[in-house]
Each structure stands twice: as C-alpha cells, then as structure tokens.
Design a protein around this motif. Structure first.
Motif, PDB file in Angstrom:
ATOM      1  N   GLY A   1       0.803  -1.268  -0.010  1.00  0.00           N
ATOM      2  CA  GLY A   1       0.129   0.191  -0.388  1.00  0.00           C
ATOM      3  C   GLY A   1       0.628   1.487  -0.109  1.00  0.00           C
ATOM      4  O   GLY A   1       0.516   2.425  -0.440  1.00  0.00           O
ATOM      5  N   ILE A   2       1.885   1.363   1.097  1.00  0.00           N
ATOM      6  CA  ILE A   2       2.618   2.262   0.845  1.00  0.00           C
ATOM      7  C   ILE A   2       3.831   2.748  -0.063  1.00  0.00           C
ATOM      8  O   ILE A   2       3.293   3.491  -0.845  1.00  0.00           O
ATOM      9  CB  ILE A   2       4.017   2.484   2.079  1.00  0.00           C
ATOM     10  CG1 ILE A   2       3.540   1.750   3.413  1.00  0.00           C
ATOM     11  CG2 ILE A   2       5.575   3.273   2.193  1.00  0.00           C
ATOM     12  CD1 ILE A   2       4.282   1.996   4.413  1.00  0.00           C
ATOM     13  N   VAL A   3       4.343   1.516  -1.244  1.00  0.00           N
ATOM     14  CA  VAL A   3       4.893   1.270  -2.433  1.00  0.00           C
ATOM     15  C   VAL A   3       3.979   2.095  -3.561  1.00  0.00           C
ATOM     16  O   VAL A   3       4.248   2.548  -4.429  1.00  0.00           O
ATOM     17  CB  VAL A   3       5.048   0.019  -2.405  1.00  0.00           C
ATOM     18  CG1 VAL A   3       5.819   0.110  -4.140  1.00  0.00           C
ATOM     19  CG2 VAL A   3       5.979  -0.578  -2.015  1.00  0.00           C
ATOM     20  N   LYS A   4       2.612   1.925  -3.325  1.00  0.00           N
ATOM     21  CA  LYS A   4       1.917   1.780  -4.347  1.00  0.00           C
ATOM     22  C   LYS A   4       1.169   4.384  -4.086  1.00  0.00           C
ATOM     23  O   LYS A   4       0.917   4.184  -4.980  1.00  0.00           O
ATOM     24  CB  LYS A   4       0.315   1.494  -4.344  1.00  0.00           C
ATOM     25  CG  LYS A   4      -0.949   1.734  -5.189  1.00  0.00           C
ATOM     26  CD  LYS A   4      -1.621   0.776  -5.226  1.00  0.00           C
ATOM     27  CE  LYS A   4      -2.639   1.120  -6.184  1.00  0.00           C
ATOM     28  NZ  LYS A   4      -4.157   1.860  -5.019  1.00  0.00           N
ATOM     29  N   TRP A   5       1.002   4.316  -2.700  1.00  0.00           N
ATOM     30  CA  TRP A   5       0.944   5.765  -2.251  1.00  0.00           C
ATOM     31  C   TRP A   5       2.198   6.249  -2.678  1.00  0.00           C
ATOM     32  O   TRP A   5       1.979   7.580  -4.055  1.00  0.00           O
ATOM     33  CB  TRP A   5       0.787   5.465  -0.704  1.00  0.00           C
ATOM     34  CG  TRP A   5       0.449   6.912  -0.868  1.00  0.00           C
ATOM     35  CD1 TRP A   5       2.154   8.210  -0.122  1.00  0.00           C
ATOM     36  CD2 TRP A   5      -0.356   8.482  -0.346  1.00  0.00           C
ATOM     37  NE1 TRP A   5       1.918   8.996   0.335  1.00  0.00           N
ATOM     38  CE2 TRP A   5       0.242   8.979   0.030  1.00  0.00           C
ATOM     39  CE3 TRP A   5      -1.870   8.133  -0.287  1.00  0.00           C
ATOM     40  CZ2 TRP A   5      -0.514  10.237   0.555  1.00  0.00           C
ATOM     41  CZ3 TRP A   5      -2.615   9.328   0.360  1.00  0.00           C
ATOM     42  CH2 TRP A   5      -2.140  10.081   0.301  1.00  0.00           C
ATOM     43  N   THR A   6       3.262   5.562  -2.282  1.00  0.00           N
ATOM     44  CA  THR A   6       4.630   7.289  -2.887  1.00  0.00           C
ATOM     45  C   THR A   6       4.786   6.865  -4.630  1.00  0.00           C
ATOM     46  O   THR A   6       4.666   8.028  -4.437  1.00  0.00           O
ATOM     47  CB  THR A   6       5.683   5.993  -2.438  1.00  0.00           C
ATOM     48  OG1 THR A   6       5.436   5.525  -1.304  1.00  0.00           O
ATOM     49  CG2 THR A   6       6.896   7.122  -2.437  1.00  0.00           C
ATOM     50  N   LYS A   7       4.432   6.274  -5.487  1.00  0.00           N
ATOM     51  CA  LYS A   7       4.249   6.394  -6.643  1.00  0.00           C
ATOM     52  C   LYS A   7       3.080   7.278  -7.457  1.00  0.00           C
ATOM     53  O   LYS A   7       3.410   7.747  -8.322  1.00  0.00           O
ATOM     54  CB  LYS A   7       4.313   5.121  -7.141  1.00  0.00           C
ATOM     55  CG  LYS A   7       5.566   4.285  -7.385  1.00  0.00           C
ATOM     56  CD  LYS A   7       4.468   3.111  -8.304  1.00  0.00           C
ATOM     57  CE  LYS A   7       5.771   2.028  -8.149  1.00  0.00           C
ATOM     58  NZ  LYS A   7       5.256   0.527  -8.844  1.00  0.00           N
ATOM     59  N   SER A   8       2.166   7.126  -6.782  1.00  0.00           N
ATOM     60  CA  SER A   8       1.294   8.456  -6.623  1.00  0.00           C
ATOM     61  C   SER A   8       0.603   8.624  -5.312  1.00  0.00           C
ATOM     62  O   SER A   8      -0.635   7.972  -5.355  1.00  0.00           O
ATOM     63  CB  SER A   8       0.838   7.341  -8.004  1.00  0.00           C
ATOM     64  OG  SER A   8      -0.387   6.646  -8.202  1.00  0.00           O
ATOM     65  N   PRO A   9       1.096   9.878  -4.903  1.00  0.00           N
ATOM     66  CA  PRO A   9       0.257   9.905  -3.794  1.00  0.00           C
ATOM     67  C   PRO A   9      -0.779  11.136  -4.174  1.00  0.00           C
ATOM     68  O   PRO A   9      -1.033  11.289  -5.743  1.00  0.00           O
ATOM     69  CB  PRO A   9       1.277  11.096  -3.194  1.00  0.00           C
ATOM     70  CG  PRO A   9       1.844  10.917  -3.964  1.00  0.00           C
ATOM     71  CD  PRO A   9       2.474  10.725  -5.306  1.00  0.00           C
ATOM     72  N   GLU A  10      -2.056  10.828  -3.041  1.00  0.00           N
ATOM     73  CA  GLU A  10      -3.032  10.932  -3.702  1.00  0.00           C
ATOM     74  C   GLU A  10      -3.044  12.644  -2.268  1.00  0.00           C
ATOM     75  O   GLU A  10      -2.563  13.085  -1.793  1.00  0.00           O
ATOM     76  CB  GLU A  10      -4.574  10.480  -2.854  1.00  0.00           C
ATOM     77  CG  GLU A  10      -4.706   8.733  -3.628  1.00  0.00           C
ATOM     78  CD  GLU A  10      -5.634   8.063  -2.801  1.00  0.00           C
ATOM     79  OE1 GLU A  10      -5.925   8.635  -2.133  1.00  0.00           O
ATOM     80  OE2 GLU A  10      -4.959   6.701  -3.499  1.00  0.00           O
TER      81      GLU A  10
END
Lengths: 437, 485
Positions: A392-401
C-alpha cells in the motif's frame, strides 16, 4: 593589487576561437554595427530639424520625409548587425560585460521595450507623413518622441561598456543612474552623438545626390549642388565640434588603460580627421557644378578615422582590463584545480545502514518524521494505516493522493524509485512506526 | 557566485525570460516562419491568375508582418538573450562559448533574413511585369532563411534540454545532434505554418472590408493551408513527446502549471485537445462555407493559439530543471563538479560577492541571505512568484517553523523534489540559510537585486582594507607627471 576590487572566477570553458581572431572580429563587426546606428540616430536628429524648419519651407519638409524613409531601413540593419559584436563581447568579456549588465539591469533590459517603441514610432512617423499634414505639430511630436528614445538608448549601452572597464567601481555602483555619472561617460556620449550627425550627413550626401535619385521631381528649388553643399556644411560643422569633444574624451579617460599603441592610433585618427576637414573645406569652396567630386576621398578619410577611433578604444579596453584579467585567470585556475582534485578523490562513502533506512533518510525524511507531524504524517500514523500492507505504501508513494488538504496543502510529490527500494522503505516505515513509545 | 545577481522579487527572473520568449515565439512563429511561405504562395497564386487585388492583399499581409517582425519580433529575439544573461549569466556565458559558431551562423542567417525581408517588401511594387517571377523567388529565399533562423535556435534550445554526448566530449556537433532536435523541429515547423494561416485569416478581415468576394476566396485559401498542416504538426507533437528524456517527463506536470495545480495537468491536456479541435473546425468552416465564417470565429483560434504557444514555451522553460545544462550546470549557475569543494570550504568562502565570509552568531542572517541570493534566487523570490515564504508555509504551516525540521528539509529536498538542485555549501551555511528562512516568516522582506543595491565585496585578509585610491584620469596624470621633479 588594488583592494576591494572583486576578482570573480571565469567560466571554466575555453574560448571557441583564438582570442586575437575574436578581437579582430569584434572591432570590425562593431564598426559595421555602429555605422548603421549612426545613420539611425543621426537620421532621426536630422529629420527632426528638417521637419521643424520645413514648416516654413516645403523643400525642407520633403527632405525630412526622405531622410525619415531611410531610418526605418537603417534601423533594421543596425539591430541585426549589433548581434554579431554582442556575441564577441559576450565571449571575450564574459565576466566584465555581464557584471556591468546586472549592475545596471533595470535599464539594460528596458532596451528591449524602449527600442521597440522607438521603432514603432518611427514607422508611424514615416507612414503618416501625408495623412497628418494638417496636424503637423502632432506629427513633429511623434518624431521628437522617437528621436528622444534614439538618443537615450545609446546612453544605456555606453554606460555599460564604460562600467565594465572599471571593476574597482562595481562595489560603489548602485543601479544605472549612479553608473551614468562615472567619469568619461558624458563626454564620450556627446562625441558619439555628434559623430552620428557628421556620418549621416555624408551618407545622405551620397544617397540623395546620386544619379539615380529623383532629385528634380522631389524638390521644388533644391538641386544636387545645393543638397551637396548643405550636407557638407553639416558634416563639416559637426566634425569641427569633434575637435573640442575629442580631447575632452581623451583627457577624462582614467589613465590606467593608456598605452603607447593606443595613443599612436588616436593620433593617426586625428590626422586623418584633419585631412577630411581640409578636403571638405575644398569642396565647400568649389563651384556649384564641381562640388561632390571629392566625396570618395572624404568618405575614405572619415571611415578610416572612425576605424582608428574604434581600434584605439579597443586597445584602451584591453589595457584597462589587463591586470584584472590576469587576477581572474589565476583565481579561476586555482579554484578549478582544487575542485577537480576533490571531485576525483571524493568517493561517496555511504554509511553502513540498511537499504530501507537509507532510502528513508534520503527521500522521505525531508518531510516525514517519527513523531513530528508538522510537514507530513508521522511514522506512527503511517504504520497504523498500513500495518501489514507495505504494498500500500509502495502504491501511495508512486502516486500519492490529496488526502489531508487542510493540514498539508502542498501534498506529497510522487517519488520515482526502483521497486526494491520502495519495498524496503515501506517495510522500514512500518517497522519503525510500530515501535510506539 | 561570480556575478552580481540581477533579481526581481515580485515577478521573478524566470518570468521575465518566459514573458519575452513567449512574445517572441507568438510573433515570430506565425509572422516570420509561417507567414513568409504563405505570402509567397499567395503572391504566386495571384500572379498566375493575373489577379491584381489578390496581389495587393498578399502585400498588405506582408506589410503587417514586416512591421511587427522588424520591431517586436527582432527586439524580443535579442531580448531573450539579454534577459537570460541577466537571469543566469553563467548558463548563457557557457552556452555561448560552446555554441559560438552555432550562434554565429544563426546570426549570419538572421542578417540575410532581414536583408531579404527588406528587399522583398520594398521591391514588391517596383518589381512587376517580367520581374515578378524574380520577386517571387526572393520570397522563396526569404521563407527558407526565416525557417533556417528558427531551425538553428531550436538546436540550441534542444541542446539545453538534453546535452547528449556533450558532457563526454564538449563540441558543437554533439550538441546539435542531440536527441530532441529533429522532433522539436518537426513539431514547430508545421505548427508555425498553421498559426500563420490563422493570423492571415485575422488580417484578411481587416484588409477586405469592401470586397466580399475577394474575402471569401482568401478565407478559403488560407483555411485550406491551415488544415493541410494540421495532421503534420500533430504527428510532430507526438514524436516530440516521445523523445523528451524520461526524467523530464516526470517534471512535466510541474511545468505545465506549477505544482499547486499539478492535478490540473490532465485539464491542460484536454485544453490542448480542445484548442486543436477548434482550430480544425474553424479552418474546415472557412474551407466549406467561407461566406458564413463569423468574426468571433477568427479571434477565438488566435487567443487559443496564444495560450497554446505560451504553454508550450513554458513547458520547455521549466522541464529542464534543476539543470540549466543537463548534468553539467545547475540552475543556480554552480557546476555539478564544484559541489564537493563548496561542501568542504563553503560557498561564501569562494563567492565573489557576499557581505560575509565567516559565519558568526551575529551575521548569521546576513550570511543566510547571501546564501539564498546565490543558491535560490535564480528560481525563487522571497515574496513574489514562486516565493519561498509561501512555499515553506504551505509545507510547514503558519506556526513558527521548527529550525531543525526546516534545515533537514532543505538539506534533502532535492532528492524528492527533483526539479531543485541540492543546496551547496557547508552545514554551517545551511544553518544560516535556515535561520534566514525562519526570520522571513516573522519579518518578510523585499529582496532587492544588484541592479538596485549593488554588490558587497568582502575585504579579504590578503587584501588591504583601505579603499582604492581615487583613479587619476589622463589629464591629472599628465599634470602629476609634469609637477614631479
């Protein structure tokens, strides 16, 4: 060594061409440029005078109109021909020229709008000559505005070229207006403006009294001989004034740049100018049907005078900057040597820490902290949010909201990192955040 | 570090360049690069059909282009250079050394272009009859030279975005053959042509007030021209997008609008699609029923185009951050190679213009300001566009900013905010910079540039601290010489 003179470091790239060649190029190209600037400035001064005098004399109004027609062509050439010498100056005197530009920056950049307005006004002036016949006062006002601008812009250039020669003055200068009153600026300016008038008069003499020019159909009373005499008078008078202004320029020059070669070149120029005066005198005294036969020698003499003055100026510039240049060179070389040595030996000695912590320190810790929430959510919160979910962090870091817009209006910038580093940092964050107090 | 730094604290130096550059492109793409071939084509068309009015219409379009390109166009061209050398003297100084012969060739071609346009315009009426064909050929030459002028400039701009092999082997050819060059040209050329069509459409309405028939024919002709170029510039745009180096793509959203509006970039993309569609529709309308083309329809594409070109130039200007020359020189004018030395000795130790060299508790703020001027002002202002106080407030809030957090942020921000170069210098200097930032939060100030307040030259130990003696001029020197025994 003079104290308090800045000794900056030069750009560590070698000249694209041999310096001597560049200097030669500069002198020649600059003279070509200044010739058309002369025509442009001198042309607009003469147009103005002729138009004002032309209110009582139809022929002079015609004359003014014809001179105005030359300005718009000459001014285009003046601008394009200016780019070449500007290039050479940029390379040869990078430090000196740019420093002077910055120190007078406000006016230096206003050259662009001022010249645009001057050019537009001179088009307007030229193309409304007949339409505004009944509003002559306004028409002259347009011409005067253009002339004033044409007179002002050279002053900006001159101030720069003068300031660049005296690095000792740089710390004293506070903006354009203070640089304007450094020694030698005003005499030199006057010398230049008068030269414009003299050179333009000779140009007009050749241009307007040549065979192909329709003198007969243009003017009522003026004929070729009258035009020639008139232009000669202007050129002669202006050149005479130069014999007062020239010495004034010379004696107010700071003595530092003086060299024997330069004095010789100037003296040669003066001798040629005297010869030109004598030749013009002969022309003025000759009969109406013979005036004009010596125009070629006059022009050759005046052109060579101009060349001597330009070249003498160049020698002065080199003389004035010689010592400073030498200092710059040695400072720059010392700096470059030290820098090259260090960047060769300085290897990145990365601290022996786990990958996740490394990535965190470099890429995340600018904003994220274990406890503080001032610039981003802290690790406690993140660990809670993503417990058991590093992906989840990986995903967020690539495209934060944009989640907490009221707390962090800037949001988080997306981070482009290799997948393994992202996983490592995610795990590190969760692990560290879980060690709650 | 080595130049007095010009600084505009409200608009920002970059805005100055961007403004001049955008005006230049808006003027020169349609009115020089695009319009010259269009006018020549129109002249040829009129000549073949023996249509005098058509010929006069073409001449008037040329007249408008002539006036504007020889004033605004030419001067903003020089202005880009002047403003860039004020905003970043190091970058321009370096580029001119590397590209001297490129710029020089550019200049020769520019001279020829101006010569040709003067000649083409001034001989339009006199070179009639048999000489008309010759005149048309001059127009053709002019078109080629206008295009060449642009082609060389694009090479130089392209080089600044991607230095290609230049770093290993700094030479002109390597710079020119950089990977973005051809795609950029492939986009700009047809786009300029299409823009010229729109611009001409606008002029045609002014110049054909009394001749509807002529107007309709001209509108159809010019619309066809615009339409014909459209697929070509779309292809060019696609190729260009594909060739931008990947790390620049990451910065594109920031470039299109500032980061605050990052999420808008899809909107901007849609705007571009919309604008192109409108252009195509207007052109189609002009081709199919020129009679019914309303006036507003002419102004809308003009405005759209201005915005489009503006955006395009802005993208180009911004995406090459944090470098002004890729991997060689950062936007603050400091060479990548010099960072280790500056980290060891300190920026202020090597700076030519700074009020202090050694940082103490008392002069910390002053030192911090000097650091800010050197390391940040090429991109930031204090309180204007891209103002640093605003930026920090939106990151750290409005409570007093904690010193350590801000310092840590500044030290590392270049890693995550990749459009910024690292802060150069020592730990102590970073500390001073932070102190200055914190002071700005409580006491905002208007930072003035060297053009207003001049420069400070530190008095080094090696130097004598007395002022230079009054310089003698030639006259005084002579008198002194004569009086000395």
């Amino acid at each position: 060594m003079i104290a308090n003179v800045p000794v900056p470091k030069d750009i560590p790239l070698s000249f694209p061409v041999d310096a001597v060649l560049l200097q030669g190029l500069l002198v020649v190209l600059f003279l070509a440029h200044i010739l058309f600037v002369n025509f442009m400035v001198g042309g607009s001064i003469l147009t103005l005078f002729a138009e004002i005098a032309g209110r009582k004399n139809k022929d002079l109004d015609r004359l003014a109109e014809r001179i105005a027609a030359t300005i718009t062509v000459n001014k285009s050439l003046a601008v394009v021909l200016g780019v070449g010498p500007l290039l050479c100056i940029n390379v040869l005197y990078t430090i000196h020229f740019y420093s002077a530009n910055a120190l007078t920056g406000n006016l230096w950049i206003s050259i662009v709008p001022l010249v645009i307005v001057a050019f537009l006004l001179s088009y307007l002036h030229k193309y409304t000559w007949h339409r505004m016949e009944n509003a002559k006062g306004w028409h002259i006002a347009i011409g005067s505005a253009a002339t004033l601008l044409f007179l002002f812009v050279p002053l900006i250039f001159l101030t720069n070229i003068n300031l660049m020669l005296f690095p000792g003055q740089w710390p004293e200068v506070k903006g354009f207006w203070s640089a304007l009153f450094l020694p030698n600026v005003w005499p030199r300016y006057a010398h230049f403006i008068i030269a414009c008038v003299a050179v333009t008069a000779l140009f007009l003499l050749v241009y307007m009294t040549r065979k192909a020019y329709p003198v007969e159909t243009t003017f009522e009373n003026l004929d070729r001989a009258a035009l020639r005499k008139g232009f000669y008078w202007v050129a002669f008078g202006a050149t005479l004034v130069q014999f007062i202004l020239g010495p004034l320029v010379f004696f107010t020059l700071p003595a530092r740049g003086l060299t024997v070669a330069m004095v010789i070149v100037f003296c040669l120029g003066i001798a040629l100018a005297i010869a030109a005066m004598i030749t013009m005198g002969i022309e003025l005294k000759s009969n109406r049907d013979r005036v004009g036969r010596l125009i070629l020698p006059v022009i050759a003499l005046i052109m060579t005078t101009g060349f001597c003055m330009g070249y003498g100026r160049h020698l002065y510039r080199e003389g004035a900057l010689a010592e400073h240049r030498f200092q710059i060179q040695s400072t720059s070389e010392d700096f470059a040597r030290a820098s090259a040595m260090l960047s060769k030996t300085a290897k990145l000695n990365l601290p022996e820490v786990p990958l996740g912590q490394q990535v965190f320190d470099n890429y995340c810790s600018a904003c994220h902290d274990l406890e503080s929430t001032i610039s981003a959510p802290n690790l406690y919160e993140i660990a809670k949010l993503y417990a058991g979910n590093p992906q989840g962090i990986v995903k967020w870091t690539k495209s934060p909201e944009k989640k907490r817009t009221d707390l962090y209006p800037q949001g988080m910038p997306p981070q482009v990192l290799p997948e393994d580093q992202l996983i490592a940092v995610a795990e590190y964050m969760i692990e560290t955040g879980n060690k709650a107090p | 570090m080595d130049f007095p730094l010009f600084h505009l604290d409200y608009a920002g130096n970059r805005m100055l360049i961007a403004f001049i550059a955008v005006v230049h492109v808006i003027v020169n793409h349609p009115m020089a690069v695009g319009a010259m071939p269009l006018v020549t084509l129109m002249e040829w068309w009129g000549w073949r059909r023996g249509d005098v009015r058509w010929d006069e219409l073409a001449r008037r379009i040329l007249f408008a282009c002539f006036i504007i390109t020889t004033t605004v166009g030419a001067l903003t061209g020089v202005g880009i250079w002047l403003s860039a050398s004020l905003a970043n003297p190091y970058a321009i100084g370096s580029l001119i050394r590397v590209f001297f012969w490129g710029w020089f060739t550019e200049w020769i071609i520019f001279c020829l272009e101006v010569g040709f346009i003067l000649f083409y315009f001034l001989t339009w009426k006199t070179w009639s009859g048999k000489r008309k064909l010759m005149h048309i050929r001059i127009g053709l030459a002019l078109s080629i030279f206008s295009w060449l002028t642009m082609a060389i400039i694009v090479a130089i701009l392209g080089f600044m975005m991607d230095t290609g092999a230049w770093l290993e082997n700094p030479s002109l050819i390597d710079g020119v053959l950089n990977p973005i060059y051809l795609p950029q040209l492939a986009f700009r050329t047809p786009f300029a042509m299409a823009l010229a069509g729109l611009f001409a459409l606008f002029l045609i309405f002014f110049f054909t007030k009394n001749n509807r028939k002529l107007r309709h024919r001209a509108v159809r002709f010019v619309s066809l021209w615009t339409l014909a170029w459209t697929p070509i510039y779309l292809l060019g745009a696609w190729w260009y997008w594909k060739s931008i180096p990947p790390n620049m793509i990451d910065n594109i959203p920031v470039a299109l609008a500032t980061q605050a509006f990052e999420s808008w970039h899809t909107l901007v993309a849609w705007f571009i699609v919309f604008a192109v569609t409108v252009i195509v529709l207007v052109a189609l309308w002009g081709v199919l029923t020129p009679k019914h083309l309303p006036r507003v329809a002419l102004i809308v594409p003009m405005i759209l185009c201005v915005i489009l070109v503006g955006y395009f130039e802005r993208v180009r200007e911004f995406i090459r951050k944090p470098y002004v020359i890729e991997k060689y020189m950062y936007a603050n004018g400091i060479l990548v190679q010099d960072y280790p030395l500056l980290a060891r000795d300190g920026v202020l130790q090597h700076a030519s213009y700074t009020p202090v060299r050694e940082i103490t508790e008392e002069n910390k703020i002053e030192a911090g300001r000097a650091m800010f001027v050197i390391a940040c002002t090429r991109c930031h202002t204090v309180e204007g566009l891209n103002g640093v106080v605003d930026k920090l407030s939106s990151r750290f809030g409005n409570e007093p900013w904690p010193h350590e957090a801000v310092k840590n942020f500044l030290a590392k921000m270049h890693n995550s905010l990749t459009f910024m170069p690292p802060v150069p210098g020592t730990e102590k200097e970073l500390d001073a910079l932070t102190a200055y930032m914190l002071m700005l939060q409580t006491k905002p100030e208007h930072l003035r540039g060297a053009q207003d307040i001049g420069v400070d030259v530190p008095v080094d130990a090696a130097q004598d601290s007395t002022k230079p003696k009054e310089e003698q001029n030639v006259w005084q020197a002579m008198i002194a010489e004569l009086q000395s025994p």
